[in-house]
Write a protein that holds these residues in place. Structure first.
Motif, mmCIF file in Angstrom:
data_model
loop_
_atom_site.group_PDB
_atom_site.id
_atom_site.type_symbol
_atom_site.label_atom_id
_atom_site.label_comp_id
_atom_site.label_asym_id
_atom_site.label_seq_id
_atom_site.Cartn_x
_atom_site.Cartn_y
_atom_site.Cartn_z
ATOM 1 N N ILE A 18 0.856 -1.191 0.000
ATOM 2 C CA ILE A 18 0.000 0.000 0.000
ATOM 3 C C ILE A 18 0.892 1.241 0.000
ATOM 4 O O ILE A 18 1.797 1.360 0.827
ATOM 5 N N ASP A 27 -4.276 5.877 -12.419
ATOM 6 C CA ASP A 27 -5.339 4.895 -12.644
ATOM 7 C C ASP A 27 -5.380 4.617 -14.138
ATOM 8 O O ASP A 27 -5.796 5.466 -14.928
ATOM 9 N N PHE A 37 -2.872 9.281 -3.700
ATOM 10 C CA PHE A 37 -3.352 8.152 -2.912
ATOM 11 C C PHE A 37 -3.827 8.651 -1.555
ATOM 12 O O PHE A 37 -3.132 9.392 -0.877
ATOM 13 N N GLY A 39 -5.980 6.375 0.657
ATOM 14 C CA GLY A 39 -6.165 5.280 1.597
ATOM 15 C C GLY A 39 -6.844 4.098 0.941
ATOM 16 O O GLY A 39 -7.060 4.070 -0.267
ATOM 17 N N VAL A 40 -7.191 3.129 1.764
ATOM 18 C CA VAL A 40 -7.817 1.898 1.294
ATOM 19 C C VAL A 40 -9.280 1.913 1.706
ATOM 20 O O VAL A 40 -9.613 2.259 2.836
ATOM 21 N N TYR A 44 -10.550 -1.626 -2.639
ATOM 22 C CA TYR A 44 -10.132 -0.563 -3.556
ATOM 23 C C TYR A 44 -9.207 0.444 -2.888
ATOM 24 O O TYR A 44 -9.157 0.564 -1.671
ATOM 25 N N TRP A 45 -8.490 1.189 -3.730
ATOM 26 C CA TRP A 45 -7.662 2.298 -3.262
ATOM 27 C C TRP A 45 -8.390 3.590 -3.591
ATOM 28 O O TRP A 45 -8.938 3.749 -4.693
ATOM 29 N N SER A 46 -8.404 4.523 -2.670
ATOM 30 C CA SER A 46 -9.026 5.830 -2.891
ATOM 31 C C SER A 46 -7.980 6.790 -3.432
ATOM 32 O O SER A 46 -6.895 6.925 -2.865
ATOM 33 N N GLU A 57 -12.526 5.550 -6.454
ATOM 34 C CA GLU A 57 -11.942 4.284 -6.038
ATOM 35 C C GLU A 57 -11.443 3.543 -7.260
ATOM 36 O O GLU A 57 -12.083 3.551 -8.310
ATOM 37 N N PRO A 60 -6.590 -1.911 -7.156
ATOM 38 C CA PRO A 60 -5.132 -1.792 -7.076
ATOM 39 C C PRO A 60 -4.385 -2.354 -8.280
ATOM 40 O O PRO A 60 -3.334 -1.837 -8.645
#
Length: 88
Positions: A18, A27, A37, A39-40, A44-46, A57, A60
């Motif tokens: 992460i 993306d 980035f 957070g998680v 998904y990653w935000s 979102e 990853p």
């Protein structure tokens, strides 16, 4: 012979580490959109747009670190937005 689906990752690999919050990521599913980035969120990653806006979102497996030129472009866009008063 079936055509591979572009929305499916090419291969399943081990979980990726992460990133640190604030790292600029790309993306690849959304026209190589650069985001910060945040957070998680579940699987998904935000990511947050560099010039401000609503987070989105991303899976990853479709996110990669920004290249030096992509980081430079994103920082330049942020500075331009800030000078116009678009970003706090």
């Amino acid at each position: 012979m079936p055509v591979p689906d572009a929305d499916v990752p090419a291969q399943e690999g081990p979980r990726r580490p992460i990133p640190t919050p604030g790292t600029l990521m790309v993306d690849t599913r959304i026209e190589n959109r650069v985001g910060e980035f945040r957070g998680v969120a579940g699987p998904y990653w935000s990511l947050r747009p560099v010039c401000g806006g609503i987070e989105w979102e991303a899976a990853p497996e479709f996110v990669r670190p920004a290249t030096p030129i992509e980081r430079l472009r994103a920082e330049n866009a942020r500075c331009n937005a800030r000078s116009r008063g678009d970003v706090l």
